[in-house]
Design an enzyme around this catalytic site. Structure first.
Site, mmCIF file in Angstrom:
data_model
loop_
_atom_site.group_PDB
_atom_site.id
_atom_site.type_symbol
_atom_site.label_atom_id
_atom_site.label_comp_id
_atom_site.label_asym_id
_atom_site.label_seq_id
_atom_site.Cartn_x
_atom_site.Cartn_y
_atom_site.Cartn_z
ATOM 1 N N ASP A 1 -21.005 -2.187 -38.007
ATOM 2 C CA ASP A 1 -22.277 -2.263 -37.295
ATOM 3 C C ASP A 1 -23.103 -0.967 -37.191
ATOM 4 O O ASP A 1 -22.590 -0.085 -37.561
ATOM 5 C CB ASP A 1 -22.059 -2.854 -36.058
ATOM 6 C CG ASP A 1 -21.283 -1.914 -34.841
ATOM 7 O OD1 ASP A 1 -20.751 -0.875 -35.469
ATOM 8 O OD2 ASP A 1 -20.986 -2.206 -33.795
ATOM 9 N N ASP B 1 -25.966 1.059 -34.870
ATOM 10 C CA ASP B 1 -26.683 1.378 -33.254
ATOM 11 C C ASP B 1 -27.741 2.382 -33.656
ATOM 12 O O ASP B 1 -27.610 3.293 -34.521
ATOM 13 C CB ASP B 1 -25.471 1.754 -32.422
ATOM 14 C CG ASP B 1 -24.558 0.988 -32.118
ATOM 15 O OD1 ASP B 1 -24.621 -0.303 -32.415
ATOM 16 O OD2 ASP B 1 -23.332 1.374 -31.867
ATOM 17 N N ASP C 1 -19.848 11.121 -27.738
ATOM 18 C CA ASP C 1 -18.610 11.777 -28.340
ATOM 19 C C ASP C 1 -18.847 12.106 -29.814
ATOM 20 O O ASP C 1 -19.586 11.500 -30.475
ATOM 21 C CB ASP C 1 -17.429 10.846 -27.986
ATOM 22 C CG ASP C 1 -17.607 9.501 -28.384
ATOM 23 O OD1 ASP C 1 -18.624 9.422 -29.042
ATOM 24 O OD2 ASP C 1 -16.588 8.633 -28.454
#
Length: 146
Positions: A66, A68, A146
């Protein structure tokens, strides 16, 4: 006497652009829909950046599952740009731009929330965080990821 309970100090962040000839990532490896979102954000005057696991996967030669996007546009501004967008989440509002079975998640840059920061923040009387829509800068958002 010094205050040992002081909040940690964020080190200065230096953004670095890695030129195309130094990495192997190509637009051909990215979702055409993620690229559409990035291009439309840019055309509307907003910043948009591919973030998260997709970047990691592309850097190590994998195939992202996916994509983002992080942006300086608010969720409402993203919704105004895309008919195929729905806003989700109460604690932190996100925009989902839907292309058939693929969803491109678009998040507004976030800051680390602190009690003295103004913004759309709501805490339950028991201390549970109910809403945390504290928007930030590209640098703040990069620091907290992160």
């Amino acid at each position: 006497m010094t205050d040992t309970a002081a909040s940690p100090i964020q080190p200065p962040i230096e953004l670095r652009v890695i030129p195309r000839d130094v990495h192997d990532i190509s637009r051909k490896q990215m979702s055409p829909n993620a690229l559409r979102v990035l291009y439309r954000l840019r055309e509307a005057g907003f910043g948009g950046y591919l973030v998260g696991g997709a970047v990691r996967d592309l850097l190590v030669g994998g195939a992202p599952k996916d994509f983002d996007v992080a942006t300086d546009a608010t969720p409402e501004q993203v919704k105004a740009l895309f008919r195929n967008c729905r806003l989700i989440g109460r604690r932190f509002r996100l925009a989902h731009v839907v292309y058939g079975r693929e969803i491109i998640e678009v998040a507004t840059f976030r800051a680390n929330s602190a009690d003295d920061v103004e913004g759309d923040r709501e805490v339950h009387e028991g201390g549970r965080l109910l809403r945390d829509n504290i928007y930030g800068t590209l640098e703040e958002d990069a620091f907290r990821r992160d």
